[in-house]
Motif scaffolding. Structure first.
Motif, PDB file in Angstrom:
ATOM      1  N   ALA A  59      19.147   1.575  14.381  1.00 23.63           N
ATOM      2  CA  ALA A  59      20.193   2.587  14.519  1.00 23.63           C
ATOM      3  C   ALA A  59      19.865   3.868  13.756  1.00 23.63           C
ATOM      4  CB  ALA A  59      21.526   2.016  14.040  1.00 23.63           C
ATOM      5  N   ASP A  60      18.648   3.939  13.201  1.00 23.80           N
ATOM      6  CA  ASP A  60      18.216   5.168  12.532  1.00 23.80           C
ATOM      7  C   ASP A  60      17.100   5.790  13.365  1.00 23.80           C
ATOM      8  OD1 ASP A  60      17.240   7.203  10.993  1.00 23.80           O
ATOM      9  OD2 ASP A  60      17.023   6.030   9.157  1.00 23.80           O
ATOM     10  N   LEU A  61      17.432   6.854  14.078  1.00 24.63           N
ATOM     11  CA  LEU A  61      16.471   7.482  14.994  1.00 24.63           C
ATOM     12  C   LEU A  61      15.641   8.566  14.298  1.00 24.63           C
ATOM     13  CD1 LEU A  61      18.912   6.318  16.724  1.00 24.63           C
ATOM     14  CD2 LEU A  61      18.167   7.869  18.520  1.00 24.63           C
ATOM     15  N   THR A  62      15.934   8.813  13.025  1.00 25.50           N
ATOM     16  CA  THR A  62      15.278   9.944  12.347  1.00 25.50           C
ATOM     17  C   THR A  62      13.913   9.591  11.803  1.00 25.50           C
ATOM     18  OG1 THR A  62      16.264   9.446  10.179  1.00 25.50           O
ATOM     19  CG2 THR A  62      17.520  10.895  11.647  1.00 25.50           C
ATOM     20  N   LYS A  63      13.586   8.307  11.809  1.00 26.71           N
ATOM     21  CA  LYS A  63      12.245   7.938  11.345  1.00 26.71           C
ATOM     22  C   LYS A  63      11.750   6.678  12.045  1.00 26.71           C
ATOM     23  CE  LYS A  63      13.731   5.580   7.209  1.00 26.71           C
ATOM     24  NZ  LYS A  63      14.911   5.672   6.510  1.00 26.71           N
ATOM     25  N   LEU A  64      10.443   6.577  12.068  1.00 20.17           N
ATOM     26  CA  LEU A  64       9.824   5.421  12.712  1.00 20.17           C
ATOM     27  C   LEU A  64       9.258   4.503  11.644  1.00 20.17           C
ATOM     28  CD1 LEU A  64       8.021   7.409  15.525  1.00 20.17           C
ATOM     29  CD2 LEU A  64       9.905   5.804  15.859  1.00 20.17           C
ATOM     30  N   LYS A  65       9.425   3.221  11.873  1.00 18.05           N
ATOM     31  CA  LYS A  65       8.922   2.234  10.919  1.00 18.05           C
ATOM     32  C   LYS A  65       7.431   2.467  10.642  1.00 18.05           C
ATOM     33  CE  LYS A  65      11.594  -1.484  11.509  1.00 18.05           C
ATOM     34  NZ  LYS A  65      11.990  -2.502  12.470  1.00 18.05           N
ATOM     35  N   GLY A  66       7.049   2.448   9.381  1.00 18.00           N
ATOM     36  CA  GLY A  66       5.637   2.576   9.047  1.00 18.00           C
ATOM     37  C   GLY A  66       5.160   4.017   8.988  1.00 18.00           C
ATOM     38  N   SER A  67       6.045   4.978   9.209  1.00 17.43           N
ATOM     39  CA  SER A  67       5.637   6.386   9.153  1.00 17.43           C
ATOM     40  C   SER A  67       6.508   7.102   8.121  1.00 17.43           C
ATOM     41  CB  SER A  67       5.822   7.004  10.539  1.00 17.43           C
ATOM     42  OG  SER A  67       5.853   8.405  10.443  1.00 17.43           O
ATOM     43  N   LYS A  68       5.905   8.061   7.430  1.00 20.37           N
ATOM     44  CA  LYS A  68       6.665   8.761   6.390  1.00 20.37           C
ATOM     45  C   LYS A  68       7.410   9.975   6.933  1.00 20.37           C
ATOM     46  CE  LYS A  68       4.167   7.385   2.278  1.00 20.37           C
ATOM     47  NZ  LYS A  68       2.912   7.574   1.567  1.00 20.37           N
ATOM     48  N   GLY A  69       7.049  10.396   8.127  1.00 22.58           N
ATOM     49  CA  GLY A  69       7.640  11.608   8.696  1.00 22.58           C
ATOM     50  C   GLY A  69       9.120  11.437   9.034  1.00 22.58           C
ATOM     51  N   ILE A  70       9.809  12.570   9.028  1.00 20.75           N
ATOM     52  CA  ILE A  70      11.236  12.580   9.395  1.00 20.75           C
ATOM     53  C   ILE A  70      11.372  13.469  10.632  1.00 20.75           C
ATOM     54  CG2 ILE A  70      13.559  13.316   8.641  1.00 20.75           C
ATOM     55  CD1 ILE A  70      12.631  11.023   6.946  1.00 20.75           C
ATOM     56  N   ALA A  71      12.210  13.070  11.551  1.00 19.26           N
ATOM     57  CA  ALA A  71      12.419  13.856  12.773  1.00 19.26           C
ATOM     58  C   ALA A  71      12.878  15.272  12.432  1.00 19.26           C
ATOM     59  CB  ALA A  71      13.451  13.164  13.654  1.00 19.26           C
ATOM     60  N   ALA A  72      12.429  16.226  13.220  1.00 21.67           N
ATOM     61  CA  ALA A  72      12.845  17.626  13.022  1.00 21.67           C
ATOM     62  C   ALA A  72      14.285  17.799  13.499  1.00 21.67           C
ATOM     63  CB  ALA A  72      11.910  18.535  13.827  1.00 21.67           C
ATOM     64  N   GLY A  73      14.979  18.743  12.874  1.00 21.61           N
ATOM     65  CA  GLY A  73      16.339  19.063  13.333  1.00 21.61           C
ATOM     66  C   GLY A  73      17.408  18.702  12.320  1.00 21.61           C
ATOM     67  N   THR A  74      18.635  18.930  12.722  1.00 24.55           N
ATOM     68  CA  THR A  74      19.784  18.646  11.852  1.00 24.55           C
ATOM     69  C   THR A  74      20.140  17.170  11.928  1.00 24.55           C
ATOM     70  OG1 THR A  74      20.660  20.841  12.303  1.00 24.55           O
ATOM     71  CG2 THR A  74      22.223  19.223  11.442  1.00 24.55           C
ATOM     72  N   ILE A  75      20.162  16.527  10.794  1.00 23.27           N
ATOM     73  CA  ILE A  75      20.541  15.103  10.776  1.00 23.27           C
ATOM     74  C   ILE A  75      22.033  14.976  11.028  1.00 23.27           C
ATOM     75  CG2 ILE A  75      20.792  13.063   9.276  1.00 23.27           C
ATOM     76  CD1 ILE A  75      18.126  13.793   8.016  1.00 23.27           C
ATOM     77  N   ILE A  76      22.369  14.063  11.911  1.00 25.07           N
ATOM     78  CA  ILE A  76      23.791  13.789  12.174  1.00 25.07           C
ATOM     79  C   ILE A  76      24.037  12.276  12.085  1.00 25.07           C
ATOM     80  CG2 ILE A  76      24.108  15.840  13.634  1.00 25.07           C
ATOM     81  CD1 ILE A  76      24.115  13.960  16.089  1.00 25.07           C
ATOM     82  N   HIS A  77      25.245  11.947  11.722  1.00 25.24           N
ATOM     83  CA  HIS A  77      25.695  10.550  11.763  1.00 25.24           C
ATOM     84  C   HIS A  77      26.763  10.479  12.839  1.00 25.24           C
ATOM     85  CE1 HIS A  77      23.784   9.106   7.994  1.00 25.24           C
ATOM     86  NE2 HIS A  77      23.735  10.419   7.794  1.00 25.24           N
ATOM     87  N   VAL A  78      26.609   9.540  13.747  1.00 26.77           N
ATOM     88  CA  VAL A  78      27.598   9.348  14.806  1.00 26.77           C
ATOM     89  C   VAL A  78      28.162   7.945  14.599  1.00 26.77           C
ATOM     90  CG1 VAL A  78      28.004   9.208  17.288  1.00 26.77           C
ATOM     91  CG2 VAL A  78      26.336  10.853  16.396  1.00 26.77           C
ATOM     92  N   ALA A  79      29.441   7.903  14.302  1.00 28.14           N
ATOM     93  CA  ALA A  79      30.058   6.618  13.976  1.00 28.14           C
ATOM     94  C   ALA A  79      31.434   6.532  14.607  1.00 28.14           C
ATOM     95  CB  ALA A  79      30.169   6.464  12.458  1.00 28.14           C
ATOM     96  N   GLY A  80      31.845   5.338  14.895  1.00 24.58           N
ATOM     97  CA  GLY A  80      33.172   5.166  15.484  1.00 24.58           C
ATOM     98  C   GLY A  80      33.452   3.707  15.728  1.00 24.58           C
ATOM     99  N   ARG A  81      34.461   3.467  16.538  1.00 26.11           N
ATOM    100  CA  ARG A  81      34.848   2.098  16.842  1.00 26.11           C
ATOM    101  C   ARG A  81      34.861   1.869  18.346  1.00 26.11           C
ATOM    102  NH1 ARG A  81      40.122   0.127  14.354  1.00 26.11           N
ATOM    103  NH2 ARG A  81      40.918   2.044  15.243  1.00 26.11           N
ATOM    104  N   LEU A  82      34.547   0.660  18.728  1.00 23.33           N
ATOM    105  CA  LEU A  82      34.639   0.245  20.130  1.00 23.33           C
ATOM    106  C   LEU A  82      35.912  -0.594  20.254  1.00 23.33           C
ATOM    107  CD1 LEU A  82      33.188   0.157  22.900  1.00 23.33           C
ATOM    108  CD2 LEU A  82      32.105  -1.967  22.140  1.00 23.33           C
TER     109      LEU A  82
END
Ligand SMILES: [Fe+2]
Length: 227
Positions: A59-82
């Motif tokens: 559920a964390d799209l800003t980084k890939l396992k095993g890589s130190k890089g962080i995705a470019a852009g504004t970090i957002i958290h999207v949360a809610g209830r189903l």
């Protein structure tokens, strides 16, 4: 208190009306309005559901396992209830999301947009709702992308939700986004009523100390008819 509980304080939940049925069935009886929530509208699947899923599926799209890089852009958290239409939380449901990167490009063979790929962006995420129906993704704000010489898609995140009884494919939009009014899909929903577009538009929430400085927190509750 777990991470999802931490995201929204009780005061914020009360202030925003989350969980108190602010969306009601259009044209329903007074009784129904108190009992029933408007089902989240279905929105096109679109052409870019990942054919090949990333190896890192979380559920964390800003980084890939095993890589130190962080995705470019504004970090957002999207949360809610189903929830189901009666407001009962749906636990154990699988929610998948996929989206363009900050430059407006999908990691998909069919995307001919010449905007750059982001090697650090996961592009796809998956989570199961917890015992109270909650979900939470950490990602980046997607960029708009062209769909023709004079048209573009406003920023949005695609959702595919497998509830216990229902499946819903939809798209989440961002509030106060100038391109929303020029987006064909958004405006087609708007033709029905502003309530319909409200139901697919996330709410920007006050920041909390649990999220990164400069990150944005959005709330989007999703309602399935039968759960
Ligand atoms: Fe899209």
């Amino acid at each position: 208190m777990n991470a999802q509980e931490n995201l929204f304080s009780r005061r914020q939940l009360l202030k925003s009306g989350i969980g108190f049925g602010s969306l009601v069935m259009a044209g329903g009886s007074v009784f129904a309005q108190q009992q029933e929530r408007m089902t989240t509208p279905e929105v096109d699947l679109g052409p870019f559901y990942p054919m090949v899923k990333p190896l890192d599926q979380d559920a964390d799209l800003t980084k890939l396992k095993g890589s130190k890089g962080i995705a470019a852009g504004t970090i957002i958290h999207v949360a809610g209830r189903l929830l189901d239409a009666k407001g009962k939380p749906i636990s154990g449901a699988k929610i998948e999301i996929w989206q363009a990167n900050t430059h407006g490009r999908y990691a998909h063979k069919g995307d001919t947009n010449d905007a750059p790929l982001d090697p650090n962006f996961q592009g796809y995420g998956v989570i199961k709702t917890d015992s109270q129906g909650r979900y939470h993704f950490k990602t980046i704000k997607p960029g708009a992308y062209p769909t023709g010489p004079s048209s573009q898609r406003t920023p949005h995140i695609h959702f595919d939700i497998a509830g216990i009884h229902d499946r819903l494919v939809s798209q989440m939009f961002f509030p106060n986004e100038p391109l929303n009014e020029k987006d064909g899909i958004f405006m087609n929903l708007h033709k029905y009523s502003a309530k319909v577009t409200d139901a697919v538009t996330a709410k920007l929430m006050p920041s909390t100390k649990e999220i990164e400085k400069d990150a944005l927190l959005f709330n989007w509750d999703i309602v399935l008819s039968n759960g």
